[in-house]
Design a protein around this motif. Structure first.
Motif, mmCIF file in Angstrom:
data_model
loop_
_atom_site.group_PDB
_atom_site.id
_atom_site.type_symbol
_atom_site.label_atom_id
_atom_site.label_comp_id
_atom_site.label_asym_id
_atom_site.label_seq_id
_atom_site.Cartn_x
_atom_site.Cartn_y
_atom_site.Cartn_z
ATOM 1 N N UNK A 250 0.826 -1.202 0.000
ATOM 2 C CA UNK A 250 0.000 0.000 0.000
ATOM 3 C C UNK A 250 0.865 1.257 0.000
ATOM 4 N N UNK A 251 1.988 1.221 0.721
ATOM 5 C CA UNK A 251 2.879 2.380 0.756
ATOM 6 C C UNK A 251 3.400 2.714 -0.637
ATOM 7 N N UNK A 252 3.776 1.696 -1.399
ATOM 8 C CA UNK A 252 4.274 1.933 -2.740
ATOM 9 C C UNK A 252 3.181 2.422 -3.685
ATOM 10 N N UNK B 162 -0.086 -3.229 13.602
ATOM 11 C CA UNK B 162 0.186 -3.914 12.339
ATOM 12 C C UNK B 162 -0.819 -5.002 11.976
ATOM 13 N N UNK B 163 -1.513 -5.581 12.950
ATOM 14 C CA UNK B 163 -2.414 -6.702 12.648
ATOM 15 C C UNK B 163 -3.886 -6.296 12.725
ATOM 16 N N UNK B 164 -4.212 -5.343 13.578
ATOM 17 C CA UNK B 164 -5.603 -4.953 13.737
ATOM 18 C C UNK B 164 -6.111 -4.089 12.587
ATOM 19 N N UNK B 165 -5.200 -3.454 11.844
ATOM 20 C CA UNK B 165 -5.633 -2.525 10.799
ATOM 21 C C UNK B 165 -5.131 -2.946 9.421
ATOM 22 N N UNK B 166 -5.103 -4.251 9.193
ATOM 23 C CA UNK B 166 -4.639 -4.752 7.901
ATOM 24 C C UNK B 166 -5.525 -4.291 6.753
ATOM 25 N N UNK B 167 -6.846 -4.156 7.004
ATOM 26 C CA UNK B 167 -7.766 -3.743 5.943
ATOM 27 C C UNK B 167 -7.509 -2.296 5.522
ATOM 28 N N UNK C 268 -7.427 -1.084 -0.714
ATOM 29 C CA UNK C 268 -7.832 0.130 -0.012
ATOM 30 C C UNK C 268 -6.970 1.320 -0.410
ATOM 31 N N UNK C 269 -5.690 1.046 -0.653
ATOM 32 C CA UNK C 269 -4.779 2.117 -1.058
ATOM 33 C C UNK C 269 -5.206 2.719 -2.395
ATOM 34 N N UNK D 271 -6.509 6.493 -3.117
ATOM 35 C CA UNK D 271 -5.852 7.323 -4.129
ATOM 36 C C UNK D 271 -6.869 7.882 -5.121
ATOM 37 N N UNK D 272 -7.813 7.047 -5.532
ATOM 38 C CA UNK D 272 -8.859 7.503 -6.449
ATOM 39 C C UNK D 272 -9.687 8.632 -5.840
#
Length: 317
Positions: A53-55, A124-129, A135-136, A140-141
């Protein structure tokens, strides 16, 4: 008559300063920005299927920069050509529009990237979605649509014939009141809220790093990238966006049709160039904080120059 003569001389000084400053600055930004962002986009696309997602946010940021950079030669030509626009009305409308779309997409992409990096580090695990690839792209859209729609009003102002030339990229004195209102909205929604969010993320990341001991190397790397991302984003805000938004606001508040060319106006010219130069800072973000960006970049050059792959580092410099 003396105030008018003084105003005329000051305006000539301001125009002369623009003609000297803008072309060189825009062309330097164009060369460096085109190389840095063009190469970055190529690297991101080479490993698109394995992107994080960062990329995704970085890829959209680089695309925004490259689209804007493509307009800079036209801006440079305008000032080199004695402020005479020869490319038609529609391209003139696109010039100002592209600047502000790039500025505010950059602000939002940097902010969202920092928030996502912070969330992925702390939870890191609770907000994977939230940090997922899909989602990224959706986020962006939304940023693209919101920014392009918000800046659409700038498409209403195009080139105008003036004496024997055609002007573009100039302040419309008939719409100063409207510009002040637009500036205040953009200042709050487009700069202050993202800057406040970014600052909070920085403080929270620092708090986590000071409070929690992290033995795992992967988590240490995660925290380091989050911190680097936010620091570079803050540097971009402080260097490129804060001076421009501050002086643009002062310029509009104190604007007087009977005077121009003073120190404030020259400062606005310089800060506008700094705002455009944000596209030159972002490649450093990709290199130092992108997911495996350094390795991907090295792989690109090794593929283009395979003989270097057989050399040891001290020998092959």
């Amino acid at each position: 008559m003396e105030p008018n003569n003084s105003s005329s001389r000051n305006c000539m000084i301001q125009e002369s300063f623009k003609k000297e400053f803008y072309p060189v600055t825009y062309l330097v930004i164009f060369v460096w920005g085109a190389l840095g962002n063009g190469l970055s986009i190529y690297v991101f696309l080479q490993t698109y299927k394995k992107s994080t997602s960062a990329n995704v946010f970085m890829l959209n940021l680089a695309m925004s920069d490259l689209l804007f950079i493509s307009t800079l030669p036209f801006r440079a030509h305008y000032y080199l050509n004695n402020s005479n626009w020869i490319f038609g009305d529609v391209p003139c409308r696109i010039m100002s529009y592209s600047l502000y779309v790039n500025m505010y997409t950059s602000i939002y992409f940097l902010t969202v990237l920092s928030v996502v990096r912070f969330l992925a580090t702390v939870h890191p695990f609770r907000l994977l979605h939230v940090t997922s690839f899909r989602s990224a792209w959706i986020l962006c859209g939304i940023i693209w649509i919101f920014t392009m729609a918000s800046a659409a009003v700038l498409l209403m102002h195009g080139s105008e014939p003036k004496n024997s030339i055609t002007t573009c990229l100039e302040l419309d004195i008939r719409k100063v009141g409207k510009l002040k209102v637009m500036n205040h909205i953009a200042l709050v929604v487009g700069f202050l809220l993202p800057f406040f969010t970014l600052s909070i993320c920085y403080l929270l990341v620092i708090r986590v790093l000071l409070k929690v001991e992290i033995p795992e190397s992967t988590l240490r790397a995660s925290h380091r990238k989050a911190l680097i991302t936010i620091i570079i984003a803050l540097i971009t805000f402080l260097l490129c966006f804060l001076p421009y938004h501050t002086l643009r606001t002062l310029h509009l508040i104190t604007w007087n049709k009977d005077s121009c060319g003073n120190g404030l106006h020259k400062a606005v010219v310089i800060t506008l160039a700094l705002a455009a130069a944000n596209s030159c800072v972002n490649p450093f973000l990709y290199y130092f904080a992108g997911e495996n960006f350094k390795d991907k970049l090295k792989a690109v050059f090794i593929k283009d120059h395979p003989q270097k792959a057989k050399c040891s580092f001290p020998i092959c410099l």
